[in-house]
Design a protein around this motif. Structure first.
Motif, PDB file in Angstrom:
ATOM      1  N   UNK A 119      67.434  12.939  38.089  1.00  0.00           N
ATOM      2  CA  UNK A 119      66.129  12.598  38.898  1.00  0.00           C
ATOM      3  C   UNK A 119      64.990  13.443  38.282  1.00  0.00           C
ATOM      4  N   UNK A 120      65.081  14.741  38.504  1.00  0.00           N
ATOM      5  CA  UNK A 120      63.857  15.486  38.359  1.00  0.00           C
ATOM      6  C   UNK A 120      63.194  15.409  36.886  1.00  0.00           C
ATOM      7  N   UNK A 121      64.106  14.553  35.874  1.00  0.00           N
ATOM      8  CA  UNK A 121      63.426  14.388  34.661  1.00  0.00           C
ATOM      9  C   UNK A 121      62.526  13.055  34.658  1.00  0.00           C
ATOM     10  N   UNK A 137      57.500  29.219  35.416  1.00  0.00           N
ATOM     11  CA  UNK A 137      57.325  28.152  34.477  1.00  0.00           C
ATOM     12  C   UNK A 137      58.801  27.503  33.747  1.00  0.00           C
ATOM     13  N   UNK A 138      59.580  28.689  33.359  1.00  0.00           N
ATOM     14  CA  UNK A 138      60.908  28.502  32.610  1.00  0.00           C
ATOM     15  C   UNK A 138      61.819  27.888  33.586  1.00  0.00           C
ATOM     16  N   UNK A 139      61.817  28.406  35.079  1.00  0.00           N
ATOM     17  CA  UNK A 139      62.590  27.666  36.041  1.00  0.00           C
ATOM     18  C   UNK A 139      62.266  26.355  36.266  1.00  0.00           C
ATOM     19  N   UNK A 140      60.872  25.931  36.441  1.00  0.00           N
ATOM     20  CA  UNK A 140      60.723  24.708  36.781  1.00  0.00           C
ATOM     21  C   UNK A 140      60.852  23.826  35.632  1.00  0.00           C
ATOM     22  N   UNK A 141      60.798  24.033  34.364  1.00  0.00           N
ATOM     23  CA  UNK A 141      61.163  23.363  33.165  1.00  0.00           C
ATOM     24  C   UNK A 141      62.490  23.037  32.941  1.00  0.00           C
ATOM     25  N   UNK A 142      63.451  24.138  33.133  1.00  0.00           N
ATOM     26  CA  UNK A 142      64.751  23.932  33.136  1.00  0.00           C
ATOM     27  C   UNK A 142      65.335  23.289  34.261  1.00  0.00           C
ATOM     28  N   UNK A 143      64.758  23.119  35.342  1.00  0.00           N
ATOM     29  CA  UNK A 143      65.140  22.262  36.519  1.00  0.00           C
ATOM     30  C   UNK A 143      64.787  20.828  36.149  1.00  0.00           C
ATOM     31  N   UNK A 144      63.840  20.727  35.169  1.00  0.00           N
ATOM     32  CA  UNK A 144      63.375  19.302  35.088  1.00  0.00           C
ATOM     33  C   UNK A 144      64.223  18.624  34.090  1.00  0.00           C
TER      34      UNK A 144
END
Length: 295
Positions: free
Chosen positions: A114-116, A162-169
Protein backbone atom coordinates in the motif's frame (compact mmCIF):
# COMPACT_ATOMS: atom_id res chain seq x y z
CA UNK A 1 -0.72 -9.76 -54.60
CA UNK A 2 -2.43 -11.65 -51.80
CA UNK A 3 0.87 -11.79 -49.85
CA UNK A 4 1.34 -8.02 -50.23
CA UNK A 5 -2.18 -7.37 -48.96
CA UNK A 6 -1.61 -9.66 -45.97
CA UNK A 7 1.70 -7.96 -45.23
CA UNK A 8 0.12 -4.51 -45.49
CA UNK A 9 -2.72 -5.57 -43.21
CA UNK A 10 -0.23 -6.91 -40.68
CA UNK A 11 1.76 -3.66 -40.71
CA UNK A 12 -1.41 -1.59 -40.29
CA UNK A 13 -2.57 -3.73 -37.36
CA UNK A 14 0.84 -3.29 -35.66
CA UNK A 15 0.68 0.46 -36.31
CA UNK A 16 -2.82 0.66 -34.84
CA UNK A 17 -1.63 -0.88 -31.58
CA UNK A 18 1.87 0.56 -31.31
CA UNK A 19 1.34 3.87 -33.13
CA UNK A 20 -0.55 5.87 -30.45
CA UNK A 21 1.85 4.83 -27.69
CA UNK A 22 4.85 5.60 -29.91
CA UNK A 23 3.47 9.06 -30.79
CA UNK A 24 2.88 9.89 -27.13
CA UNK A 25 6.38 8.64 -26.23
CA UNK A 26 7.95 10.81 -28.93
CA UNK A 27 5.93 13.90 -27.96
CA UNK A 28 6.32 13.50 -24.18
CA UNK A 29 9.84 12.03 -23.93
CA UNK A 30 11.96 12.29 -27.08
CA UNK A 31 11.13 15.83 -28.28
CA UNK A 32 11.45 17.44 -24.78
CA UNK A 33 14.76 15.61 -24.28
CA UNK A 34 16.30 17.03 -27.45
CA UNK A 35 14.84 20.45 -26.66
CA UNK A 36 16.56 20.20 -23.27
CA UNK A 37 19.84 19.36 -25.02
CA UNK A 38 19.45 22.46 -27.20
CA UNK A 39 18.56 24.77 -24.30
CA UNK A 40 21.57 23.49 -22.33
CA UNK A 41 23.76 25.36 -24.83
CA UNK A 42 21.84 28.62 -24.37
CA UNK A 43 21.35 31.23 -21.66
CA UNK A 44 17.55 31.15 -21.91
CA UNK A 45 15.78 32.28 -18.75
CA UNK A 46 12.66 30.21 -19.42
CA UNK A 47 10.45 33.28 -19.92
CA UNK A 48 11.60 35.46 -22.82
CA UNK A 49 11.35 34.34 -26.43
CA UNK A 50 14.99 35.27 -27.11
CA UNK A 51 17.63 32.58 -26.60
CA UNK A 52 21.34 33.33 -26.73
CA UNK A 53 23.69 30.54 -27.81
CA UNK A 54 26.53 30.20 -25.28
CA UNK A 55 28.03 26.87 -26.29
CA UNK A 56 29.60 24.91 -23.45
CA UNK A 57 29.59 27.83 -20.98
CA UNK A 58 26.82 26.26 -18.87
CA UNK A 59 28.75 23.01 -18.56
CA UNK A 60 31.97 24.89 -17.72
CA UNK A 61 30.11 26.81 -15.01
CA UNK A 62 28.82 23.56 -13.48
CA UNK A 63 32.34 22.12 -13.18
CA UNK A 64 34.12 25.31 -12.14
CA UNK A 65 31.66 27.45 -10.19
CA UNK A 66 28.77 25.40 -8.81
CA UNK A 67 29.73 23.68 -5.57
CA UNK A 68 26.10 23.30 -4.53
CA UNK A 69 25.41 21.03 -7.51
CA UNK A 70 28.23 18.69 -6.53
CA UNK A 71 27.14 18.80 -2.89
CA UNK A 72 23.64 17.75 -3.97
CA UNK A 73 25.12 15.04 -6.19
CA UNK A 74 27.21 13.72 -3.29
CA UNK A 75 24.12 13.64 -1.07
CA UNK A 76 22.10 11.89 -3.80
CA UNK A 77 24.82 9.28 -4.35
CA UNK A 78 25.11 8.48 -0.64
CA UNK A 79 21.33 8.35 -0.40
CA UNK A 80 21.18 6.02 -3.40
CA UNK A 81 23.57 3.47 -1.89
CA UNK A 82 21.83 3.48 1.50
CA UNK A 83 18.30 3.43 0.06
CA UNK A 84 19.02 0.68 -2.50
CA UNK A 85 20.63 -1.59 0.10
CA UNK A 86 17.93 -1.13 2.74
CA UNK A 87 14.97 -1.29 0.31
CA UNK A 88 16.15 -4.52 -1.30
CA UNK A 89 17.06 -6.19 2.00
CA UNK A 90 13.62 -5.38 3.43
CA UNK A 91 11.79 -6.27 0.20
CA UNK A 92 13.60 -9.61 -0.15
CA UNK A 93 13.07 -10.44 3.54
CA UNK A 94 9.35 -9.73 3.24
CA UNK A 95 9.22 -11.86 0.09
CA UNK A 96 10.84 -14.83 1.84
CA UNK A 97 8.45 -14.46 4.76
CA UNK A 98 5.28 -14.04 2.69
CA UNK A 99 6.17 -16.77 0.20
CA UNK A 100 5.76 -19.29 2.99
CA UNK A 101 2.48 -20.91 4.02
CA UNK A 102 1.18 -18.09 6.22
CA UNK A 103 -2.59 -17.83 6.55
CA UNK A 104 -2.45 -14.01 6.50
CA UNK A 105 0.11 -13.70 3.69
CA UNK A 106 -2.32 -12.11 1.19
CA UNK A 107 -3.41 -9.48 3.72
CA UNK A 108 0.20 -8.78 4.66
CA UNK A 109 1.27 -8.52 1.02
CA UNK A 110 -1.43 -5.91 0.46
CA UNK A 111 -0.49 -4.02 3.62
CA UNK A 112 3.20 -3.90 2.70
CA UNK A 113 2.44 -2.82 -0.88
CA UNK A 114 0.00 0.00 0.00
CA UNK A 115 2.70 2.64 0.77
CA UNK A 116 3.89 2.35 -2.83
CA UNK A 117 0.59 3.68 -4.18
CA UNK A 118 0.69 6.80 -1.98
CA UNK A 119 2.07 9.85 -3.79
CA UNK A 120 5.51 11.08 -2.77
CA UNK A 121 4.33 14.56 -1.78
CA UNK A 122 1.54 13.26 0.43
CA UNK A 123 3.84 10.64 1.91
CA UNK A 124 6.46 13.28 2.70
CA UNK A 125 3.96 15.49 4.54
CA UNK A 126 2.60 12.50 6.50
CA UNK A 127 6.07 11.47 7.63
CA UNK A 128 7.02 15.08 8.34
CA UNK A 129 4.16 15.14 10.85
CA UNK A 130 5.32 11.79 12.29
CA UNK A 131 8.93 12.95 12.70
CA UNK A 132 8.06 16.38 14.11
CA UNK A 133 4.94 15.75 16.19
CA UNK A 134 4.63 11.99 16.58
CA UNK A 135 8.21 11.29 17.60
CA UNK A 136 8.21 14.29 19.94
CA UNK A 137 5.08 13.00 21.72
CA UNK A 138 6.56 9.50 22.07
CA UNK A 139 9.82 11.03 23.33
CA UNK A 140 8.00 12.94 26.07
CA UNK A 141 6.21 9.79 27.22
CA UNK A 142 9.19 7.41 27.09
CA UNK A 143 12.20 9.74 27.51
CA UNK A 144 13.97 7.72 24.81
CA UNK A 145 16.65 9.80 23.06
CA UNK A 146 15.82 8.13 19.73
CA UNK A 147 12.46 9.92 19.63
CA UNK A 148 13.70 13.16 21.20
CA UNK A 149 16.07 14.03 18.35
CA UNK A 150 15.31 16.81 15.88
CA UNK A 151 15.00 14.31 13.06
CA UNK A 152 14.45 16.83 10.27
CA UNK A 153 16.47 19.61 11.87
CA UNK A 154 19.87 17.92 11.79
CA UNK A 155 21.75 16.94 8.62
CA UNK A 156 22.57 13.37 9.72
CA UNK A 157 19.17 12.44 11.07
CA UNK A 158 17.41 14.19 8.15
CA UNK A 159 19.42 12.02 5.74
CA UNK A 160 18.35 8.82 7.50
CA UNK A 161 14.82 10.14 7.79
CA UNK A 162 14.56 10.37 4.00
CA UNK A 163 16.13 6.90 3.64
CA UNK A 164 13.60 5.44 6.09
CA UNK A 165 10.60 6.95 4.28
CA UNK A 166 11.92 5.95 0.83
CA UNK A 167 12.53 2.37 2.00
CA UNK A 168 9.09 2.27 3.67
CA UNK A 169 7.47 3.36 0.41
CA UNK A 170 9.35 1.22 -2.09
CA UNK A 171 10.10 -2.03 -0.20
CA UNK A 172 6.60 -3.39 -0.87
CA UNK A 173 7.06 -2.94 -4.61
CA UNK A 174 10.38 -4.80 -4.48
CA UNK A 175 8.69 -7.49 -2.38
CA UNK A 176 6.15 -8.18 -5.15
CA UNK A 177 8.93 -8.68 -7.74
CA UNK A 178 10.88 -10.98 -5.42
CA UNK A 179 7.74 -13.01 -4.59
CA UNK A 180 7.06 -13.50 -8.30
CA UNK A 181 10.62 -14.76 -8.75
CA UNK A 182 10.47 -17.05 -5.69
CA UNK A 183 7.27 -18.65 -6.93
CA UNK A 184 9.13 -19.66 -10.09
CA UNK A 185 11.75 -21.65 -8.16
CA UNK A 186 11.34 -25.40 -8.64
CA UNK A 187 10.44 -26.84 -5.23
CA UNK A 188 11.87 -30.22 -6.22
CA UNK A 189 15.36 -28.67 -6.13
CA UNK A 190 14.80 -27.46 -2.57
CA UNK A 191 13.42 -30.84 -1.52
CA UNK A 192 16.43 -32.61 -3.04
CA UNK A 193 18.81 -30.23 -1.26
CA UNK A 194 17.02 -30.86 2.04
CA UNK A 195 17.35 -34.63 1.57
CA UNK A 196 21.08 -34.12 0.90
CA UNK A 197 21.40 -32.36 4.26
CA UNK A 198 21.35 -28.69 3.19
CA UNK A 199 20.00 -26.32 5.83
CA UNK A 200 17.79 -23.29 5.13
CA UNK A 201 20.73 -20.87 4.82
CA UNK A 202 22.58 -23.11 2.35
CA UNK A 203 19.44 -23.55 0.24
CA UNK A 204 18.95 -19.80 0.24
CA UNK A 205 22.51 -18.88 -0.78
CA UNK A 206 23.29 -21.80 -3.09
CA UNK A 207 19.94 -22.44 -4.78
CA UNK A 208 17.31 -19.74 -4.32
CA UNK A 209 19.40 -16.58 -4.78
CA UNK A 210 21.30 -17.86 -7.88
CA UNK A 211 17.98 -18.88 -9.48
CA UNK A 212 16.31 -15.50 -8.91
CA UNK A 213 19.26 -13.27 -9.86
CA UNK A 214 17.22 -11.75 -12.75
CA UNK A 215 14.83 -10.37 -10.09
CA UNK A 216 17.78 -8.77 -8.29
CA UNK A 217 18.84 -7.18 -11.59
CA UNK A 218 15.38 -5.66 -12.05
CA UNK A 219 15.03 -4.52 -8.44
CA UNK A 220 18.49 -2.96 -8.31
CA UNK A 221 17.85 -1.14 -11.58
CA UNK A 222 14.51 0.23 -10.38
CA UNK A 223 15.72 1.28 -6.93
CA UNK A 224 18.90 2.91 -8.27
CA UNK A 225 17.00 4.96 -10.84
CA UNK A 226 14.23 5.92 -8.38
CA UNK A 227 16.70 6.84 -5.63
CA UNK A 228 18.75 9.00 -7.99
CA UNK A 229 15.63 10.78 -9.25
CA UNK A 230 14.08 11.40 -5.81
CA UNK A 231 12.26 14.74 -5.84
CA UNK A 232 8.72 14.92 -4.46
CA UNK A 233 9.48 12.96 -1.28
CA UNK A 234 12.60 15.03 -0.63
CA UNK A 235 10.76 18.28 -1.39
CA UNK A 236 7.84 17.67 0.96
CA UNK A 237 9.86 16.04 3.77
CA UNK A 238 12.82 18.42 4.18
CA UNK A 239 12.72 20.79 1.20
CA UNK A 240 16.46 20.15 0.86
CA UNK A 241 17.18 21.43 4.37
CA UNK A 242 18.54 22.03 6.85
CA UNK A 243 20.88 24.46 5.07
CA UNK A 244 20.69 22.49 1.78
CA UNK A 245 22.29 19.45 3.45
CA UNK A 246 19.62 17.10 2.04
CA UNK A 247 19.14 18.76 -1.33
CA UNK A 248 18.89 16.14 -4.07
CA UNK A 249 20.11 16.77 -7.60
CA UNK A 250 16.51 16.90 -8.85
CA UNK A 251 15.68 19.71 -6.41
CA UNK A 252 18.88 21.54 -7.34
CA UNK A 253 17.94 21.38 -11.03
CA UNK A 254 14.36 22.47 -10.28
CA UNK A 255 15.49 25.49 -8.27
CA UNK A 256 18.06 26.49 -10.89
CA UNK A 257 15.54 26.38 -13.72
CA UNK A 258 12.29 27.54 -12.15
CA UNK A 259 13.35 29.54 -9.08
CA UNK A 260 16.50 31.23 -10.38
CA UNK A 261 15.14 31.39 -13.96
CA UNK A 262 18.38 29.91 -15.32
CA UNK A 263 16.67 27.47 -17.65
CA UNK A 264 19.74 26.98 -19.83
CA UNK A 265 21.94 26.12 -16.84
CA UNK A 266 19.20 23.91 -15.37
CA UNK A 267 18.95 22.05 -18.68
CA UNK A 268 22.71 21.51 -18.72
CA UNK A 269 22.54 20.08 -15.20
CA UNK A 270 19.68 17.77 -16.17
CA UNK A 271 21.54 16.46 -19.25
CA UNK A 272 24.67 15.86 -17.18
CA UNK A 273 22.59 14.15 -14.50
CA UNK A 274 20.90 11.98 -17.14
CA UNK A 275 24.30 10.84 -18.42
CA UNK A 276 25.53 9.99 -14.90
CA UNK A 277 22.40 8.00 -14.03
CA UNK A 278 22.60 6.18 -17.38
CA UNK A 279 26.20 5.18 -16.65
CA UNK A 280 25.36 3.98 -13.12
CA UNK A 281 22.35 1.91 -14.20
CA UNK A 282 24.14 0.47 -17.25
CA UNK A 283 27.09 -0.66 -15.12
CA UNK A 284 24.73 -2.17 -12.56
CA UNK A 285 22.85 -4.15 -15.22
CA UNK A 286 26.09 -5.34 -16.82
CA UNK A 287 27.51 -6.52 -13.48
CA UNK A 288 24.35 -8.29 -12.31
CA UNK A 289 23.75 -9.82 -15.76
CA UNK A 290 27.27 -11.23 -15.66
CA UNK A 291 26.53 -12.77 -12.27
CA UNK A 292 23.36 -14.32 -13.72
CA UNK A 293 25.40 -16.06 -16.42
CA UNK A 294 28.02 -17.24 -13.93
CA UNK A 295 25.31 -18.60 -11.63
Amino acid sequence: MVKNKAKTKKILSYAAFVGPALIFFIVIQIIPFFMGVYYSFTSWNGISSATEWVGFENYKRIFTNDERFFDSFLFTTKFMFAAVAISNIIGFSFALLLNSALKTRNILRTAFFIPNVIGGLLLGFIWQFIFVRGFAAIGELTNLSFFQQAWLGDAKTAFWGIVIVFAWQISGYMMVIYIAALQGVDTSLLEAAKIDGANAFTSLTKIIIPLILPAFTICFFLTISMAFKIFDLNLSLTGGGPFNSTQSVAINIYQEAFTNNNYGLGSAKSILFFAIVAVFTTLQVMITKKREVEA
